[in-house]
Design an enzyme around this catalytic site. Structure first.
Site, PDB file in Angstrom:
ATOM      1  N   LYS A  83       0.856  -1.193   0.000  1.00  0.00           N
ATOM      2  CA  LYS A  83       0.000   0.000   0.000  1.00  0.00           C
ATOM      3  C   LYS A  83       0.894   1.246   0.000  1.00  0.00           C
ATOM      4  O   LYS A  83       1.785   1.380   0.843  1.00  0.00           O
ATOM      5  CB  LYS A  83      -0.876  -0.037   1.255  1.00  0.00           C
TER       6      LYS A  83
HETATM    7  C1  E4P Z   1      -8.072   2.226   3.538  1.00  0.00           C
HETATM    8  O1  E4P Z   1      -7.486   1.251   3.093  1.00  0.00           O
HETATM    9  C2  E4P Z   1      -7.856   2.806   4.871  1.00  0.00           C
HETATM   10  O2  E4P Z   1      -7.243   1.856   5.703  1.00  0.00           O
HETATM   11  C3  E4P Z   1      -9.123   3.193   5.576  1.00  0.00           C
HETATM   12  O3  E4P Z   1     -10.275   2.824   4.871  1.00  0.00           O
HETATM   13  C4  E4P Z   1      -9.137   4.568   6.152  1.00  0.00           C
HETATM   14  O4  E4P Z   1     -10.345   4.797   6.802  1.00  0.00           O
HETATM   15  P1  E4P Z   1     -10.584   6.024   7.800  1.00  0.00           P
HETATM   16  O5  E4P Z   1     -10.817   7.253   6.982  1.00  0.00           O
HETATM   17  O6  E4P Z   1     -11.801   5.659   8.576  1.00  0.00           O
HETATM   18  O7  E4P Z   1      -9.351   6.129   8.643  1.00  0.00           O
END
Ligand code: E4P
Length: 216
Positions: A83
């Site tokens: 990622k």
């Molecule tokens: C995506 O892969 C992220 O881990 C995640 O969805 C972020 O979510 P949040 O905005 O609730 O932190």
């Protein structure tokens, strides 16, 4: 649309995996930090539970560092997805990792243009953050829908992971506008099982049965 779970909590992953509804996991530095556990250990445990794509995020901000970390993450397990944040350096790293045959998930995507750049660099997945867009009064679902249309027009193979899901409606709408995947927090997955009319219906069926035939 496939469902991934957005957490680094191994118990929550196990519970949802047992229910047979999730086919992948996304983590991020905040989610790993929340568990207060070693990244490598957590990832190893997750790979033992889920046989599907598992995103582990790099923490370097320069392309070279991201590539080095990405290579290490990819070595951890065949299902690991690297990622990478949506920045100039992130896109450079995505291109390099793609050339090495390593799968990537470009994260923190908030616009069609960012999605276009990530897909052009060869990203396997991109993650538009629906909840964070909607927190700032933007239409996150419209962004997912526009990205899907753009990918379809040009035949990009990159898959859309609808991310930062906070509500049942954001999950439902992600499915309706054609996200390939939604990564969903544990609490939203739990809530998705229930409906007051389902509970009421079961109650009525049980009491009608008992009235006619007695207790089971
Ligand atoms: C995506 O892969 C992220 O881990 C995640 O969805 C972020 O979510 P949040 O905005 O609730 O932190």
């Amino acid at each position: 649309m496939k469902l991934f779970i957005d957490t680094a909590n191994v118990e929550h992953i196990r519970e949802m995996a047992d229910l047979g509804i999730i086919s992948g996991v996304t983590t991020n530095p905040t989610l790993i930090a929340r568990e207060g556990r070693d990244f490598n250990k957590v990832i190893k445990e997750i790979t033992g539970i889920i046989d599907g794509p598992i995103s582990g995020e790099v923490i370097s901000l320069d392309a070279e560092g991201m590539v080095d970390e990405g290579i290490e993450i990819a070595k951890m397990h065949k299902n690991m997805i690297v990622k990478i944040p949506m920045t100039e350096q992130g896109i450079k790293a995505t291109k390099k990792l793609t050339r090495l045959g390593i799968k990537t998930n470009v994260t923190l995507v908030f616009s069609v243009n960012q999605a276009l750049l990530a897909a052009t660099a060869g990203a396997t997945y991109i993650s538009p953050f629906v909840g964070r867009l909607e927190d700032t009064l933007h239409d996150g679902i419209q962004v997912v829908s526009d990205i899907r249309n753009m990918f379809d027009i040009y035949g990009f193979k990159t898959q859309i992971i609808s991310a930062s899901i906070r509500t049942l409606k954001q999950l439902a709408d992600s499915a309706l506008v054609g996200a390939h995947i939604a990564t969903v927090p544990y609490a939203v997955l739990k809530k998705s099982f229930t409906h007051p009319l389902t509970d009421k219906g079961i109650e009525t069926f049980m009491s009608d049965w008992e009235e006619a035939f007695g207790k089971k």
